[in-house]
Design an enzyme around this catalytic site. Structure first.
Site, short mmCIF file in Angstrom:
data_model
loop_
_atom_site.label_atom_id
_atom_site.label_comp_id
_atom_site.label_asym_id
_atom_site.label_seq_id
_atom_site.Cartn_x
_atom_site.Cartn_y
_atom_site.Cartn_z
N ASN A 12 0.87 -1.18 0.00
CA ASN A 12 0.00 0.00 0.00
C ASN A 12 0.91 1.23 0.00
O ASN A 12 1.50 1.56 1.03
CB ASN A 12 -0.90 -0.03 1.25
N LYS A 14 0.08 4.28 -0.38
CA LYS A 14 -0.56 5.49 0.18
C LYS A 14 -0.30 6.68 -0.75
O LYS A 14 -0.33 6.51 -1.96
CB LYS A 14 -0.08 5.70 1.62
N HIS A 99 -9.48 1.00 4.98
CA HIS A 99 -8.18 1.25 5.61
C HIS A 99 -8.35 2.27 6.74
O HIS A 99 -9.12 3.21 6.63
CB HIS A 99 -7.17 1.75 4.57
N GLU A 101 -6.62 4.68 7.71
CA GLU A 101 -6.37 6.09 7.37
C GLU A 101 -7.58 6.71 6.67
O GLU A 101 -7.86 7.89 6.84
CB GLU A 101 -5.10 6.20 6.51
N GLU A 171 -5.29 -5.18 10.51
CA GLU A 171 -4.27 -4.16 10.68
C GLU A 171 -4.51 -3.40 12.00
O GLU A 171 -5.28 -2.43 12.02
CB GLU A 171 -4.30 -3.17 9.53
N GLY A 177 2.55 2.23 10.61
CA GLY A 177 3.45 3.37 10.46
C GLY A 177 4.15 3.77 11.74
O GLY A 177 4.76 4.83 11.82
N SER A 216 3.63 -2.19 10.17
CA SER A 216 5.09 -2.19 10.38
C SER A 216 5.76 -3.51 9.98
O SER A 216 6.71 -3.95 10.63
CB SER A 216 5.43 -1.81 11.82
N GLY A 237 3.00 -1.00 4.19
CA GLY A 237 3.06 0.40 3.79
C GLY A 237 4.51 0.83 3.60
O GLY A 237 5.12 0.58 2.56
#
Ligand code: PGA
Length: 254
Positions: A12, A14, A99, A101, A171, A177, A216, A237
């Site tokens: 991903n 992003k 997701h 975010e 997740e 992150g 992570s 990510g």
């Protein structure tokens, strides 16, 4: 090869890697990652980079790609948004929904996620439904309740046939992150809860559902995470942005 063979390595990107960087990334990645029949590699670039990805992967049909988000509507006055119906023309075959975010920054609710899943399926794409708890929810003992709500909410408008097309990603938000990876035990626990809730929601054969871990993931921990019970792949990510790091992660599927 089917489009879905575990383990699944999903990247991903992003809001990173525009069209030029996508071309440069792929030049290096394809040189480091030869085709492999025993794993699925799928990249989610920013929407504006989907055509560049398609060009760069033209000789590598094993490298699949998808869209990070779509609107809940098929078309209309929604400035800046992308419809799932527009995606297949780029060659992309996957789509993310739910997701954390998107939930946090753009206010996506479970009902929106449900509609987005429906749009992705209508467009013939393979959706990845992302679920996971925040640190506050985890510390309050709400891990199972949150996953139950997210799964049942998201699957509410999806019929039985559609449910069998879905891939899932557990997740934990506190691991995204942050460099704070879930332990293999935490990942296994989360995956077991996702599987339980899929069974409770009647989402096909939950034992066969493909569930990715995200948060992570990096070359140093991919081996132990993939070995955790019930982990069928990863959604990555930060560590997917560098072609060498991404190739090292995908090499764990060989
Ligand atoms: P991360 O992101 O690997 O940078 O933690 C994972 C994700 O958001 O899917």
């Amino acid at each position: 090869m089917s489009d879905l063979c575990a383990p699944v390595f999903a990247a991903n990107w992003k809001m990173c890697h525009g069209p030029a960087e996508t071309g440069a990334f792929m030049e290096r990645f394809v040189a480091r990652y030869p085709p492999c029949d025993d794993a699925t590699v799928v990249v989610f670039p920013p929407a504006i980079s989907l055509p560049a990805f398609a060009v760069a992967a033209a000789d590598r049909p094993d490298l699949q790609f998808g869209v990070q988000d779509v609107h809940t509507e098929v078309a209309g006055a929604h400035t800046g948004a992308i419809s799932a119906a527009m995606v297949p023309a780029t060659g992309a075959t996957w789509g993310l929904a739910g997701h954390s975010e998107r939930r946090r920054e753009f206010g996506d609710k479970d009902a929106d996620v449900a509609l987005k899943l429906r749009r992705l399926l209508e467009a013939g794409l393979r959706p990845v439904l992302c679920v996971g708890e925040t640190i506050e929810e985890r510390e309050a003992g709400q891990l199972a309740t949150v996953i139950e709500r997210q799964i049942h909410g998201a699957l509410s408008s999806i019929g039985a046939a559609g449910r069998t097309r879905l891939v899932y990603a557990y997740e934990p938000v506190w691991a995204i992150g942050t460099g704070r990876t879930a332990s293999p035990e935490d990942a296994a626990e989360g995956h077991a809860i996702v599987r339980e809730q899929l069974a409770a929601a009647g989402a096909g054969d939950s034992a066969r559902a493909v569930i990715l871990y995200g948060g992570s993931v990096k070359p140093a921990n991919i081996g132990q995470l993939l070995a955790a019970p019930g982990v069928d792949g990863v959604l990555v990510g930060g560590a997917s942005l560098d072609p060498d790091s991404w190739a090292a992660i995908c090499a764990a599927g060989r």
